[in-house]
Structures are given as structure tokens and as C-alpha cells.
Motif scaffolding. Structure first.
Motif, short mmCIF file in Angstrom:
data_model
loop_
_atom_site.label_atom_id
_atom_site.label_comp_id
_atom_site.label_asym_id
_atom_site.label_seq_id
_atom_site.Cartn_x
_atom_site.Cartn_y
_atom_site.Cartn_z
N ARG A 163 -0.96 10.37 14.51
CA ARG A 163 -0.82 10.10 15.74
C ARG A 163 -1.65 9.59 16.69
NH1 ARG A 163 3.50 12.87 18.59
NH2 ARG A 163 3.19 14.71 17.10
N GLU A 164 -2.82 10.05 16.32
CA GLU A 164 -4.18 9.31 17.07
C GLU A 164 -4.64 8.04 16.92
OE1 GLU A 164 -8.02 11.41 15.90
OE2 GLU A 164 -7.10 13.29 16.44
N ILE A 165 -4.41 7.47 15.49
CA ILE A 165 -4.36 5.99 15.29
C ILE A 165 -3.46 5.10 15.49
CG2 ILE A 165 -6.43 6.67 13.90
CD1 ILE A 165 -4.79 6.14 11.35
N ILE A 166 -2.11 5.60 15.10
CA ILE A 166 -0.95 5.01 15.66
C ILE A 166 0.02 5.60 16.27
CG2 ILE A 166 0.86 3.53 14.43
CD1 ILE A 166 -0.83 3.39 11.89
N ALA A 167 -0.03 5.31 17.47
CA ALA A 167 0.85 6.07 18.61
C ALA A 167 2.27 5.80 18.53
CB ALA A 167 0.24 5.80 19.92
N ASP A 168 2.52 4.70 18.01
CA ASP A 168 3.97 4.03 18.01
C ASP A 168 4.93 4.50 16.87
OD1 ASP A 168 3.18 2.23 16.53
OD2 ASP A 168 3.84 0.57 17.45
N GLY A 169 4.50 5.29 15.78
CA GLY A 169 5.30 5.65 14.86
C GLY A 169 6.52 6.51 15.28
N SER A 184 -4.64 3.15 6.52
CA SER A 184 -5.89 2.87 5.80
C SER A 184 -6.84 1.78 6.44
CB SER A 184 -5.86 2.57 4.27
OG SER A 184 -4.99 1.53 4.26
N SER A 185 -6.15 1.07 7.28
CA SER A 185 -6.85 -0.05 7.82
C SER A 185 -7.40 0.07 9.23
CB SER A 185 -5.67 -1.31 7.93
OG SER A 185 -5.05 -1.58 6.54
N ILE A 186 -7.58 1.20 9.71
CA ILE A 186 -8.11 1.54 10.80
C ILE A 186 -9.73 1.50 10.86
CG2 ILE A 186 -8.42 3.07 12.85
CD1 ILE A 186 -5.57 1.37 12.65
N GLY A 187 -10.43 0.72 11.35
CA GLY A 187 -11.84 0.54 11.37
C GLY A 187 -12.26 0.24 10.06
N LYS A 188 -11.75 -0.29 9.15
CA LYS A 188 -12.05 -0.68 7.77
C LYS A 188 -11.13 -1.34 7.15
CE LYS A 188 -10.44 3.37 5.52
NZ LYS A 188 -10.62 4.72 4.70
N LYS A 189 -11.52 -1.95 6.04
CA LYS A 189 -10.55 -2.50 5.16
C LYS A 189 -9.67 -1.73 4.50
CE LYS A 189 -11.48 -7.22 3.87
NZ LYS A 189 -12.10 -8.27 2.82
N GLY A 190 -8.32 -1.98 4.42
CA GLY A 190 -7.59 -0.70 3.57
C GLY A 190 -7.56 -1.26 2.28
N GLN A 191 -7.63 -0.23 1.21
CA GLN A 191 -7.65 -0.56 -0.31
C GLN A 191 -6.55 -0.05 -0.81
OE1 GLN A 191 -10.04 -2.38 -1.92
NE2 GLN A 191 -11.32 -2.52 -0.38
N LEU A 196 6.70 3.22 2.48
CA LEU A 196 5.56 3.73 2.02
C LEU A 196 4.23 2.73 1.95
CD1 LEU A 196 6.90 5.46 -1.23
CD2 LEU A 196 6.28 6.60 0.82
N LEU A 197 4.69 1.44 1.75
CA LEU A 197 3.65 0.39 1.96
C LEU A 197 3.20 0.20 3.21
CD1 LEU A 197 4.80 -2.60 -0.56
CD2 LEU A 197 2.53 -1.13 -0.93
N THR A 198 4.13 0.09 4.33
CA THR A 198 3.48 -0.08 5.68
C THR A 198 2.69 1.27 6.10
OG1 THR A 198 5.75 0.55 6.22
CG2 THR A 198 5.46 -1.85 6.11
N ASN A 199 3.24 2.31 5.65
CA ASN A 199 2.36 3.64 5.93
C ASN A 199 1.01 3.26 5.43
OD1 ASN A 199 4.43 4.83 7.46
ND2 ASN A 199 5.03 6.28 5.82
N ALA A 200 0.99 3.06 4.22
CA ALA A 200 -0.40 3.13 3.53
C ALA A 200 -1.22 2.07 4.12
CB ALA A 200 -0.29 2.77 2.14
N ILE A 201 -0.60 0.65 4.44
CA ILE A 201 -1.37 -0.37 4.97
C ILE A 201 -2.04 0.36 6.32
CG2 ILE A 201 -1.40 -2.57 6.08
CD1 ILE A 201 0.74 -3.33 3.78
#
Lengths: 612, 126
Positions: A556-562, A507-514, A499-504
Motif C-alpha cells: 500500500r505504501e508504494i502503490i496506493a491504487d491497487g 519491484s520497480s520502485i526506486g530501482k530496476k526490477g529484475q 502475477l507479472l504486473t504485480n511483480a513489475i
């Protein structure tokens, strides 16, 4: 002429006609008196038919006095309709044959008619010469009337009999359809007919009753015959069914043992006989517990109370043993061990437990397959990981400059190689975990755990990722100490890390994840929540998010390798341990995932393996 | 200088560990199977043993068992079990519990950097 004088003299001495007048020599007075006093009417005429003498009875009969009668002719005394008979038959008979006996109709002075029976004869003198006639009359009017009545009665009787005989004949034949018509005119038969009719009615009624009874009887007989017939058919089909079920039981590839409520064997099929070595005849009446012991993997005898059959009988529920977890073995007659899967079902008849059926199967083959599979997975994991480990380590050494300083481009390329290798390892690990979860071999082994410390460790573990993505994680833990709870740390770690790695990542594409990581305790459960301000989940795919290999388009758009296994694994892990996982999400705003653990902790589950 | 015995049949992995540890100024002895490793351990008495599990001739767990049974030194020498076998392997889990290696280390999940840190921790060099 002497006759006339005699009659004449008689007329003067009616009480005692002289014998000479009658031409009778002996006892003449007596005879005269007899004629005069006779009940019969007696008249004497001359040959011309003129009355010469009538006695008292005659006077009474005709109503003429003697005086009036004398000089009157015979025809005056006869009804008009009788005159032809008188002339043509009676008188000639008297004159020619000397006498006539017959009947006729007299005519009285008052012109009334009366029936007479008479006997007339020719009177002869001493020399045999006809001198006159004498006739004796009886009034037969009453007699005639009676006779007519009798005839009438006879006719009526005959008529009635004609009417009723066919009816009586019908009755005799059992036909009561017709009753006797009572003539309007009452007569002596009326009462009889009424009585007969009543009798017919009675007969008819009792006949109907009889017929009804007889029909009932017939029906009963038919019904009985039908029942017998049905019974015979039923018996045949029952016998067939019995044979069929017998054959079915015999043909079933699994061993079957039936026991009563005391665990005493009542039936065994052939497969059971073959597997256990006991013949049905040897087994019947013996306790299953005594005859066929069960041992576990470590050769310990399973106590009677823990045997599936005892459990099924005491709880009234079907009880099964698994083919993968703890395996039971039946000990055969020849002391050999057979690994078995057992299913015991209580037998309930009319709501009463009458025993149980033990269906069991030799799982040697399953065990072999299971073992082969485990070995394969083990080997595969080893064989696949070893070269990947090698790749990783040499990349690491290159990056560390162990083989000389790298330029930026070389470093960049090596990073890509390293990512690919890591991704492959992750995929291998996830696939192995899926395989374990899906084959039910996953072990859940909860240990008492301080959740706050546990989450702290996880955060430490993923520190490199946090640093790399430069996201911010705020923590929200209860102020009061949280009681320890039993969880399988490996399983919970895998879930929370996922869950944490997903959340990170999301949420961390092009901005700072909160991110916000929180722990809450309610009366029911512990809730670990992972909230992010990431890409969120589209409504259309909300219900697919836990599906194996599913990846949302925006992810899929932002992380292709999931690999699409993370959330699937998380959900499988949580559900297999009695926990739940839920989420809420808004596209473009972020998602929050909740892991809920009951206050009682995770449910322990026997199994062979943990997660990678 | 701390002496470390590396028992690993896969040459690339053994070499990677060897090179890294030499870089870190350790004295490194190598063995390619359990039998060789056991002999070498008892002969040279290293300070720590890195032990692979699946190996020809004698596997890692058998060697560890024999080592623990070999005497006082063998009983206490720190051993880091290196493996790529998952926890599927029942026997290994059992052995890990009974034979008490100092650490259980899944190679594919770890960087060499991490291994070095762990070694230094165990030798109380960190």
C-alpha cells in the motif's frame, strides 16, 4: 366246721375233692378235679382269712407249697402297699356283699411282687351260713406290663402326634418351614418321623420348585404384559411418527418422488403432485422416466442414462443438478416445462440400495433472478464503461496533440486523469470477474495451447508496462519443445498478467526490477513461475495474501491504487479450473509465485461466461 | 481515400472516433443506430464498418445480421464490433461466432491508437 373238714379232706385227696367237702351233692368229684387243675390259682380260706386250700396253679403263682400255705393268713400273700386296700375294701366287700372282683398286688414267697386279678366270694354252707372264702387269681403282671406299654405307647403317640399335628397342619396349608424334630431317643416313630421329614423336604423342594415355576410364570406373564404395553406405546408412537413424517413429507416445499431400484414410483408428495400435475394414484407403479420426461435448455429429451436418478442409482451417490449451469426441465402432465433443480439421493437400507429419493424444486424464480442479475451486470458494465471510455479517448486525443500542443504541466495533469480513469475501469473489470467467480458462473473452456507461445503473447501485451518501468525480465524455458496443454487461455492470461504486473510494480520502485519468468515441466505438472526482487511479503500477512481486498502495508505504501483483487482472482481462477497457485517470499528480497497446471490440463467447467 | 462507417449512438464516442479517423485521413460517415447504419452501409458501401452493439432502434448485432444477409458485398465487408458489454451477454457471444465480425473490440480496454492500428491492419494499409 364241716368246711374245714372238707378242705382238709380235699387236701388229702387233691385230685378229686370230695363233693361233700365242697358241699355239692351232684358231680362233686368233677368239680373238685376242675378246681385242682384250674389254670387259675384258687385259694380257700376260713372266715379269719387262714388258708385252708390252694390248688397247684396257686402254688406255682405264689411259690409256696400247699403245706406251707395252709395256716398262712391272707395278708401274707399281699404286697404291703395293698394291705390297706385289702382291709378296708376287699375283705369288707366279701364279708358284707358276698364277693369282690378286682385287682391287687401279690407277694411271693421270694418277696417278689406280681399283679393279680381276682374274684373272691364268700362260701356258705347248705344252710346259708358263711363258712369261708374262695378266691380265684390270674397273674396279670405280663398283662399289666403290656397295658403299661400300651399306655406308654399311647402317650408317646399322643405326644408325638401333638408335636407333628401342627406341623402337618402347616404342611396342609402349604407351609414347609418347620420340620419334625427327631427325638434323641429312638422309638417306633423315629422312622416315621424321618420318613415324614424326608417327605416334608421333598414337598418343600417341590414346593420351592413350584413356587419358582410359578414365579417364572408370573414373571413371564408380567414381561409379556410389559411387552404388550410397550408394543402398544410403540405402535402409538410409530403411528404418530408415521403421521408426523407423512405430514413432514407433505409439508416440505420441495417436490419429492421416491422410486425403487427400477425407477418405479413408490411415493410422491403433494408439492410433486401439484408441480407435475400427476396424482399419486396415477403415478404409483409407473416409471419416473416414462411419466416425467426431462428436457434440457434446447428442448432435447435427456436420455434415461443421463438422468440424475439413473446416475444416483448406478453410482450409489447423491446427484444434483445446478441452478446456474445447465438447467433441466420436467415436463408436466400438461406438457408444460418447469425448470428444476434436482437432488437425487440413493436410499440405502441395511447396506442395500432399495431405491432413490428425487427432491426437486421449481427454479423459475432463481432463473429469473439469475437473468436479472446477468442483465444488470451487463448493463452496469456497459453504463459504467461508456463514460470512462469517453474520458480515456479524449485524454488520448489531447495527449496526442489533436487539439493543439500541450505544455508539460498539462501533460502531467492529463496523465493523472488518465491513470484514475484506467484504475476505475480495472476495478470495474475485477469486480465483475469476482462476481462471476463467486456465483459459479465462470466457464472454463480449455483449448490446446503451446505455453511458450502463449507466454510470449502475454509479454507482448504488457510491453508498454515493461518499457514504462524499465524492468528486466529474464526467461527460462525448457530446451525441448513443450507439449501442448489444454488451458482456458482467458483465465490463464488473467492469472499470469496479474502475477507479472504485480511483480513489475512491486519491484520497480526506486530501482530496476529484475524478474524471472520460467516454465518447467515435471511428471505431474506444468509450472509457470514469476520471480521478482521486489518488496516481498511480511511473514505476518503470508496467510492473507489471497484474501479479497487485502493489501499488505508495504504494498500500500508504494502503490496506493491497487484494489486488492488481483491475487484473490488469480487463486479463484486457478482453483476453479483444477490448478493451484503457490508462492514463497522474503520481506525485502522478493517473491516467487507458481502457477501449477496438471499435465492433463485445466478441468473444463460448464458455465455461461468468461472473464473480462 | 478509405471510407469508414461509424455506427455509434453515444455522441462523445462517435465524435472521438470521427475526429481521430479524420486526423488519420480517412473518409468518415456516421450513423447513430443500426437502422441508419444499415441504410448508410448499403447506400455508400464503405471500406470498413465500426459497429457499436447496444443502440436504440436497431442494435448492432441485428444490423450485422441483416448486413451479412443483404448480399455478396455485405457478406464480406470487414466489421469491427465495438462494445462495452462484457462477455456476459450470451446472445452476443453467439452472434459474434455466427456473424463473424472481423474483430471484436472492447472499447474501454483499448486506446484509439490501437483502434487505428487495427483498422489499418484490416485494410492492409499497415
Amino acid at each position: 366246721m364241716s368246711l374245714l373238714s372238707t378242705i382238709h379232706s380235699n387236701q388229702s385227696q387233691p385230685q378229686s375233692p370230695s363233693a361233700s367237702a365242697a358241699g355239692i351233692s351232684l358231680g362233686g368229684k368233677v368239680i373238685s378235679a376242675a378246681i385242682a387243675n384250674s389254670i387259675n390259682a384258687i385259694a380257700i380260706t376260713d372266715l379269719n382269712g387262714k388258708h385252708m386250700y390252694v390248688n397247684r396253679s396257686w402254688e406255682k403263682m405264689w411259690g409256696y407249697s400247699r403245706k406251707e400255705a395252709i395256716e398262712m393268713m391272707i395278708p401274707h400273700m399281699v404286697a404291703e402297699e395293698e394291705l390297706p386296700k385289702l382291709k378296708k375294701e376287699i375283705l369288707p366287700a366279701i364279708m358284707e356283699k358276698g364277693g369282690y372282683v378286682g385287682e391287687s398286688v401279690g407277694l411271693r414267697k421270694n418277696k417278689s411282687k406280681f399283679s393279680i386279678s381276682f374274684s373272691a366270694s364268700l362260701i356258705r354252707d347248705a344252710k346259708g351260713k358263711p363258712v369261708g372264702t374262695m378266691a380265684s387269681f390270674i397273674d396279670i403282671t405280663e398283662l399289666k406290663k403290656k397295658e403299661e406299654k400300651i399306655i406308654q405307647f399311647a402317650n408317646t403317640t399322643r405326644k408325638h402326634l401333638r408335636t407333628i399335628i401342627p406341623i402337618l397342619q402347616k404342611i396342609a396349608m402349604g407351609d414347609f418351614s418347620e420340620s419334625i424334630k427327631i427325638p434323641e431317643k429312638e422309638d417306633e416313630f423315629t422312622e416315621l418321623f424321618v420318613a415324614l421329614n424326608l417327605m416334608i423336604d421333598d414337598l418343600k423342594e417341590s414346593n420351592v420348585e413350584l413356587k419358582k415355576n410359578s414365579q417364572n410364570l408370573k414373571n413371564s406373564i408380567t414381561a409379556t404384559q410389559n411387552i404388550l404395553h410397550d408394543f402398544r406405546i410403540e405402535k402409538e408412537s410409530l403411528a404418530y411418527a408415521n403421521a408426523k413424517y407423512g405430514a413432514l413429507l407433505e409439508s416440505i416445499g420441495d417436490g419429492i418422488i421416491a422410486v425403487d431400484t427400477d425407477g418405479i414410483i413408490t411415493f410422491m408428495n403433494r408439492v410433486a403432485e401439484d408441480m407435475l400435475g400427476w396424482k399419486l394414484q396415477e403415478a404409483i407403479g409407473k416409471k419416473l422416466y416414462d411419466l416425467v420426461p426431462i428436457v434440457d435448455d434446447k428442448n432435447n429429451v435427456v436420455p434415461t442414462v443421463n438422468r440424475p436418478i439413473s446416475i444416483a442409482l448406478s453410482t450409489n451417490r447423491s446427484t444434483t443438478t445446478s441452478t446456474t449451469g445447465i438447467v433441466y426441465y420436467y415436463i408436466t402432465k400438461y406438457k408444460t416445462k418447469i425448470p428444476i433443480a434436482i437432488m437425487v439421493t440413493p436410499v440405502v437400507l441395511d447396506g442395500k440400495n432399495i431405491g432413490a429419493i428425487d427432491v426437486f424444486r421449481d427454479i423459475r424464480r432463481e432463473k429469473e433472478i439469475d437473468k436479472a442479475k446477468t442483465e444488470f451486470v451487463s448493463l452496469a458494465s456497459h453504463q459504467l464503461r461508456t463514460p470512462l471510455t469517453s474520458i480515456n479517448w479524449y485524454i488520448e486525443m489531447l495527449q496526442a496533440g489533436d487539439a493543439g500542443k500541450l505544455n508539460d504541466k498539462q501533460k502531467e495533469y492529463l496523465t493523472e486523469v488518465y491513470k484514475g480513469s484506467k484504475r476505475t475501469i480495472r476495478l470495474i473489470n475485477d469486480l465483475l470477474n469476482v462476481s462471476r467467480l463467486e456465483t459459479g458462473r465462470l466457464r472454463v473452456k480449455p483449448v490446446s495451447t503451446d505455453l511458450i507461445a502463449f507466454i510470449g503473447e502475454i509479454l507482448k501485451e504488457i510491453q508498454p508496462l515493461i518499457k514504462e518501468t524499465d524492468c528486466q525480465i529474464s526467461l527460462d524455458f525448457p530446451k525441448n519443445p513443450v507439449p501442448k496443454v489444454n488451458v482456458d487461455q482467458g483465465l490463464l492470461r488473467q492469472t499470469v498478467v496479474n502475477l507479472l504486473t504485480n511483480a513489475i510494480h512491486y519491484s520497480s520502485i526506486g530501482k530496476k526490477g529484475q524478474l524471472k519468468l520460467s516454465l518447467a515441466v515435471s511428471e505431474k505438472e506444468y509450472t509457470i513461475a514469476v520471480a521478482d526482487n521486489g518488496i516481498g511479503i511480511a511473514k505476518e500477512v503470508l496467510n492473507q495474501i489471497f484474501t479479497k481486498f487485502f493489501r499488505a502495508d508495504n504494498a500500500r505504501e508504494i502503490i496506493a491504487d491497487g484494489n486488492g483483487l488481483g491475487l484473490y482472482l488469480a487463486k479463484q481462477i486457478m482453483e476453479s479450473s483444477g490448478c493451484t497457485i503457490e508462492f514463497e517470499s522474503e520481506l525485502g528480497k522478493g517473491s516467487t509465485f507458481y502457477v501449477k497446471i496438471p499435465l492433463s490440463g485445466m478441468k473444463p467447467k460448464e458455465g455461461r461466461i468468461g472473464l473480462e | 481515400m478509405n471510407k469508414i462507417l461509424v455506427v455509434e449512438d453515444e455522441a462523445p464516442l462517435r465524435t472521438a472516433i470521427h475526429d481521430t479517423l479524420v486526423n488519420e485521413k480517412f473518409d468518415v460517415i456516421e450513423a447513430t443506430n443500426g437502422e441508419e447504419g444499415l441504410r448508410s452501409a448499403l447506400d455508400t458501401h464503405p471500406d470498413l464498418i465500426l459497429l457499436d452493439v447496444i443502440m436504440p432502434v436497431m442494435d448492432g448485432m441485428t444490423m450485422l445480421k441483416k448486413l451479412r444477409e443483404s448480399g455478396e458485398w455485405g457478406k464480406h465487408i470487414p466489421v469491427i464490433v465495438l462494445t462495452n458489454v462484457g462477455s456476459d451477454n450470451n446472445k452476443m457471444i453467439n452472434d459474434v461466432t455466427v456473424l463473424e465480425p472481423s474483430y471484436y473490440f472492447v472499447k474501454s480496454d483499448w486506446r484509439l491508437e490501437g483502434l487505428v492500428i487495427k483498422i489499418k491492419e484490416l485494410l492492409m494499409l499497415a
